[in-house]
Design a protein around this motif. Structure first.
Motif, PDB file in Angstrom:
ATOM      1  N   LYS A  18      92.402 -27.387  29.760  1.00  0.00           N
ATOM      2  CA  LYS A  18      93.164 -28.600  30.062  1.00  0.00           C
ATOM      3  C   LYS A  18      92.660 -29.269  31.335  1.00  0.00           C
ATOM      4  O   LYS A  18      92.568 -30.493  31.408  1.00  0.00           O
ATOM      5  N   ILE A  19      92.325 -28.481  32.348  1.00  0.00           N
ATOM      6  CA  ILE A  19      91.793 -29.036  33.596  1.00  0.00           C
ATOM      7  C   ILE A  19      90.451 -29.703  33.342  1.00  0.00           C
ATOM      8  O   ILE A  19      90.193 -30.802  33.838  1.00  0.00           O
ATOM      9  N   ARG A  20      89.593 -29.061  32.566  1.00  0.00           N
ATOM     10  CA  ARG A  20      88.285 -29.659  32.241  1.00  0.00           C
ATOM     11  C   ARG A  20      88.466 -31.012  31.557  1.00  0.00           C
ATOM     12  O   ARG A  20      87.788 -31.984  31.897  1.00  0.00           O
ATOM     13  N   LYS A  21      89.383 -31.061  30.619  1.00  0.00           N
ATOM     14  CA  LYS A  21      89.618 -32.303  29.872  1.00  0.00           C
ATOM     15  C   LYS A  21      90.232 -33.375  30.774  1.00  0.00           C
ATOM     16  O   LYS A  21      89.783 -34.523  30.780  1.00  0.00           O
ATOM     17  N   LEU A  22      91.232 -33.001  31.551  1.00  0.00           N
ATOM     18  CA  LEU A  22      91.933 -33.951  32.415  1.00  0.00           C
ATOM     19  C   LEU A  22      91.011 -34.577  33.452  1.00  0.00           C
ATOM     20  O   LEU A  22      91.038 -35.784  33.679  1.00  0.00           O
ATOM     21  N   TYR A  23      90.164 -33.748  34.087  1.00  0.00           N
ATOM     22  CA  TYR A  23      89.308 -34.233  35.168  1.00  0.00           C
ATOM     23  C   TYR A  23      87.865 -34.483  34.750  1.00  0.00           C
ATOM     24  O   TYR A  23      87.038 -34.841  35.579  1.00  0.00           O
ATOM     25  N   GLY A  24      87.548 -34.262  33.495  1.00  0.00           N
ATOM     26  CA  GLY A  24      86.189 -34.497  33.011  1.00  0.00           C
ATOM     27  C   GLY A  24      85.179 -33.538  33.614  1.00  0.00           C
ATOM     28  O   GLY A  24      84.067 -33.924  33.945  1.00  0.00           O
ATOM     29  N   ILE A  25      85.556 -32.276  33.757  1.00  0.00           N
ATOM     30  CA  ILE A  25      84.683 -31.260  34.349  1.00  0.00           C
ATOM     31  C   ILE A  25      83.863 -30.612  33.239  1.00  0.00           C
ATOM     32  O   ILE A  25      84.411 -30.124  32.260  1.00  0.00           O
ATOM     33  N   GLY A  26      82.564 -30.601  33.414  1.00  0.00           N
ATOM     34  CA  GLY A  26      81.674 -30.025  32.413  1.00  0.00           C
ATOM     35  C   GLY A  26      81.581 -28.513  32.505  1.00  0.00           C
ATOM     36  O   GLY A  26      82.072 -27.898  33.449  1.00  0.00           O
ATOM     37  N   ASP A  27      80.915 -27.934  31.525  1.00  0.00           N
ATOM     38  CA  ASP A  27      80.750 -26.475  31.472  1.00  0.00           C
ATOM     39  C   ASP A  27      79.831 -25.940  32.564  1.00  0.00           C
ATOM     40  O   ASP A  27      79.815 -24.744  32.828  1.00  0.00           O
ATOM     41  N   GLU A  28      79.050 -26.829  33.203  1.00  0.00           N
ATOM     42  CA  GLU A  28      78.134 -26.371  34.251  1.00  0.00           C
ATOM     43  C   GLU A  28      78.870 -26.060  35.557  1.00  0.00           C
ATOM     44  O   GLU A  28      78.312 -25.457  36.469  1.00  0.00           O
ATOM     45  N   ASP A  29      80.133 -26.447  35.666  1.00  0.00           N
ATOM     46  CA  ASP A  29      80.942 -26.180  36.857  1.00  0.00           C
ATOM     47  C   ASP A  29      81.991 -25.119  36.562  1.00  0.00           C
ATOM     48  O   ASP A  29      82.501 -25.018  35.445  1.00  0.00           O
ATOM     49  N   GLU A  30      82.306 -24.339  37.576  1.00  0.00           N
ATOM     50  CA  GLU A  30      83.326 -23.305  37.462  1.00  0.00           C
ATOM     51  C   GLU A  30      84.670 -23.833  37.934  1.00  0.00           C
ATOM     52  O   GLU A  30      84.739 -24.676  38.824  1.00  0.00           O
ATOM     53  N   ILE A  31      85.732 -23.329  37.370  1.00  0.00           N
ATOM     54  CA  ILE A  31      87.090 -23.635  37.807  1.00  0.00           C
ATOM     55  C   ILE A  31      87.673 -22.355  38.369  1.00  0.00           C
ATOM     56  O   ILE A  31      87.647 -21.317  37.712  1.00  0.00           O
ATOM     57  N   LEU A  32      88.161 -22.437  39.583  1.00  0.00           N
ATOM     58  CA  LEU A  32      88.719 -21.263  40.248  1.00  0.00           C
ATOM     59  C   LEU A  32      90.206 -21.458  40.481  1.00  0.00           C
ATOM     60  O   LEU A  32      90.633 -22.523  40.937  1.00  0.00           O
TER      61      LEU A  32
END
Length: 84
Positions: A18-32
């Protein structure tokens, strides 16, 4: 609830999706997901926003003094633009 359980993994990975979709974060970045309070933010904000740059601070007291000191430790050029 164990962090190794299937229900936890569904919550954890669902939140990341959901965070990736909401903020447009790609798979190349990590979410902590980090646990801490304001003190951690004193270092995280300059690390993420001032990469080799300058930061402007309003020095309003005890907490902003702590933030200023932490930014300086990280090598950020600090400019106090307002003080109390």
């Amino acid at each position: 609830m164990s962090q190794r359980s299937k229900p936890f993994e569904e919550i954890h990975f669902g939140a990341m999706e959901k965070i990736r979709k909401l903020y447009g974060i790609g798979d190349e970045d990590e979410i902590l997901f980090l646990q801490d309070g304001a003190h951690l933010q004193f270092s995280m904000i300059p690390m993420n926003l001032c990469q080799g740059g300058k930061a402007q601070y309003a020095n309003t007291g005890v907490w902003s003094n702590k933030a200023l000191k932490e930014a300086k430790v990280l090598g950020v050029t600090v400019e106090v633009v307002a003080s109390r």
